[in-house]
Design an enzyme around this catalytic site. Structure first.
Site, PDB file in Angstrom:
ATOM      1  N   SER A  52       0.844  -1.200   0.000  1.00 21.72           N
ATOM      2  CA  SER A  52       0.000   0.000   0.000  1.00 21.72           C
ATOM      3  C   SER A  52       0.881   1.252   0.000  1.00 21.72           C
ATOM      4  O   SER A  52       0.375   2.357  -0.238  1.00 21.72           O
ATOM      5  CB  SER A  52      -0.950   0.003   1.200  1.00 21.72           C
ATOM      6  OG  SER A  52      -0.234  -0.253   2.396  1.00 21.72           O
ATOM      7  N   ASP A  90       5.580  -6.935   2.369  1.00 30.47           N
ATOM      8  CA  ASP A  90       4.849  -7.457   1.208  1.00 30.47           C
ATOM      9  C   ASP A  90       5.797  -7.763   0.056  1.00 30.47           C
ATOM     10  O   ASP A  90       6.622  -6.904  -0.316  1.00 30.47           O
ATOM     11  CB  ASP A  90       3.835  -6.413   0.713  1.00 30.47           C
ATOM     12  CG  ASP A  90       2.454  -6.643   1.273  1.00 30.47           C
ATOM     13  OD1 ASP A  90       2.110  -7.788   1.605  1.00 30.47           O
ATOM     14  OD2 ASP A  90       1.702  -5.642   1.379  1.00 30.47           O
ATOM     15  N   LYS A 120       4.974 -11.320   3.253  1.00 27.89           N
ATOM     16  CA  LYS A 120       3.554 -11.603   3.000  1.00 27.89           C
ATOM     17  C   LYS A 120       3.356 -11.660   1.494  1.00 27.89           C
ATOM     18  O   LYS A 120       3.964 -10.888   0.753  1.00 27.89           O
ATOM     19  CB  LYS A 120       2.681 -10.510   3.628  1.00 27.89           C
ATOM     20  CG  LYS A 120       1.195 -10.629   3.251  1.00 27.89           C
ATOM     21  CD  LYS A 120       0.293  -9.814   4.153  1.00 27.89           C
ATOM     22  CE  LYS A 120       0.095  -8.367   3.751  1.00 27.89           C
ATOM     23  NZ  LYS A 120      -0.479  -8.191   2.404  1.00 27.89           N
ATOM     24  N   GLU A 122       0.085 -12.552  -1.638  1.00 31.94           N
ATOM     25  CA  GLU A 122      -1.360 -12.643  -1.852  1.00 31.94           C
ATOM     26  C   GLU A 122      -1.706 -13.922  -2.616  1.00 31.94           C
ATOM     27  O   GLU A 122      -0.997 -14.294  -3.558  1.00 31.94           O
ATOM     28  CB  GLU A 122      -1.855 -11.423  -2.648  1.00 31.94           C
ATOM     29  CG  GLU A 122      -1.649 -10.117  -1.900  1.00 31.94           C
ATOM     30  CD  GLU A 122      -2.191  -8.897  -2.663  1.00 31.94           C
ATOM     31  OE1 GLU A 122      -2.752  -9.062  -3.764  1.00 31.94           O
ATOM     32  OE2 GLU A 122      -2.034  -7.785  -2.135  1.00 31.94           O
ATOM     33  N   GLU A 189      -8.940  -9.928   4.040  1.00 36.35           N
ATOM     34  CA  GLU A 189      -9.306  -8.546   3.710  1.00 36.35           C
ATOM     35  C   GLU A 189     -10.697  -8.486   3.094  1.00 36.35           C
ATOM     36  O   GLU A 189     -11.000  -9.200   2.116  1.00 36.35           O
ATOM     37  CB  GLU A 189      -8.264  -7.947   2.733  1.00 36.35           C
ATOM     38  CG  GLU A 189      -8.604  -6.504   2.360  1.00 36.35           C
ATOM     39  CD  GLU A 189      -7.452  -5.722   1.742  1.00 36.35           C
ATOM     40  OE1 GLU A 189      -6.315  -6.236   1.695  1.00 36.35           O
ATOM     41  OE2 GLU A 189      -7.715  -4.578   1.313  1.00 36.35           O
TER      42      GLU A 189
END
Ligand code: KIV
Length: 271
Positions: A52, A90, A120, A122, A189
């Site tokens: 982000s 991330d 991390k 996704e 999320e």
């Protein structure tokens, strides 16, 4: 009583113990030394150097443009600011998808060059092999399911995910797979609270929610959103603890006025 507040260094094992003791895990993003220092001093358990940063720090519309080098820059700045929190970074878009060797190489760069503690990524089944490969190299991995912003062009919108049964079933299966692959925690999320509860109760590893209701083992927010630095973004799940956009703007206005009116600097502020 949260006996974990006294923990000197939070590790992935601490998070597991927190889940087992029913103590909620707090996580916030940070991208730079100064704010990481404050966030760590504030007692947060996990600092996420989120991609982000692409939106918040660089002003991009999505998380896709941020590069591995840029993530390493943010992560190493954060690591220099912390004493207690676990720092998770991330893996950015394009640094792991579809190639587990590249996923491991990207991870090794992050770990060596930033000094962070975990990564991390996704996705579920699609990243299973990468997760296994990274963990077999000794690096802890946090999963991320539900709304996965690196797939925004596949989803088309940032709306709540897994409201339909087939997507909910896939999410439940993916969460089990990530746990089986060895993830130490999973971010959920923007999914319905009932589903987040079901996933949380079915896993032995902690879940960390954002827009996933109160039943996850922990919560995460983007720091700049909860501080109100960005006042354009107001999703339902976001609680603002400050309104820094207005406060900072007011301070800047006052400074500008003081400079223009020759009120700053005064004698005691001069040599
Ligand atoms: O990049 C990020 O900030 C994240 C959180 C929203 C979980 O992935």
């Amino acid at each position: 009583m949260d006996q974990f507040k006294k923990v000197k260094k939070v590790t992935t094992h601490t998070l597991q113990e927190m889940k087992e003791a029913g103590i909620k895990i707090s996580m916030l993003t940070a991208y730079d030394f100064s704010l990481a220092k404050v966030v760590d001093a504030g007692g947060v358990d996990v600092i996420l150097v989120g991609d982000s940063a692409s939106n918040v720090m660089a002003g991009h519309e999505t998380t896709l443009p941020i590069t591995l080098d840029q993530m390493i820059y943010h992560a190493s700045s954060v690591v220099r600011g912390i004493d207690r929190a676990l720092v998770v970074v991330d893996l950015p878009f394009g640094s792991y998808q579809g190639n587990s060797k590249e996923a491991l190489n990207s991870t090794i760069r992050i770990m060596k060059e930033s000094g962070a503690h975990a990564v991390k990524l996704e996705g579920g089944k699609e990243v299973y092999e990468s997760v296994q490969r990274i963990i077999s190299a000794g690096v802890p991995v946090m999963g991320h399911l539900g709304l996965t912003p690196q797939s925004i062009y596949k989803f088309g919108t940032y709306t709540v995910r897994a409201t339909e049964q087939d997507e909910a079933d896939k999410l439940i299966a993916d969460a089990q797979l990530l746990q089986a692959a060895g993830c130490f925690a999973v971010v959920l999320e923007k999914i319905p609270s009932k589903l987040a509860r079901q996933v949380t109760e079915s896993l032995t590893i902690p879940t960390i929610g954002i827009g996933a209701g109160p039943h996850t083992d922990g919560q995460v927010l983007v720091l700049h959103d909860m501080l109100g630095i960005n006042n354009l973004f107001q999703p339902r799940f976001l609680r603002r603890y400050l309104n820094l956009y207005d406060d900072i703007k007011l301070a800047v206005n006052r400074y500008v006025d003081d400079v223009k009116s020759k009120n700053f600097p005064n004698d005691s502020e001069s040599y």
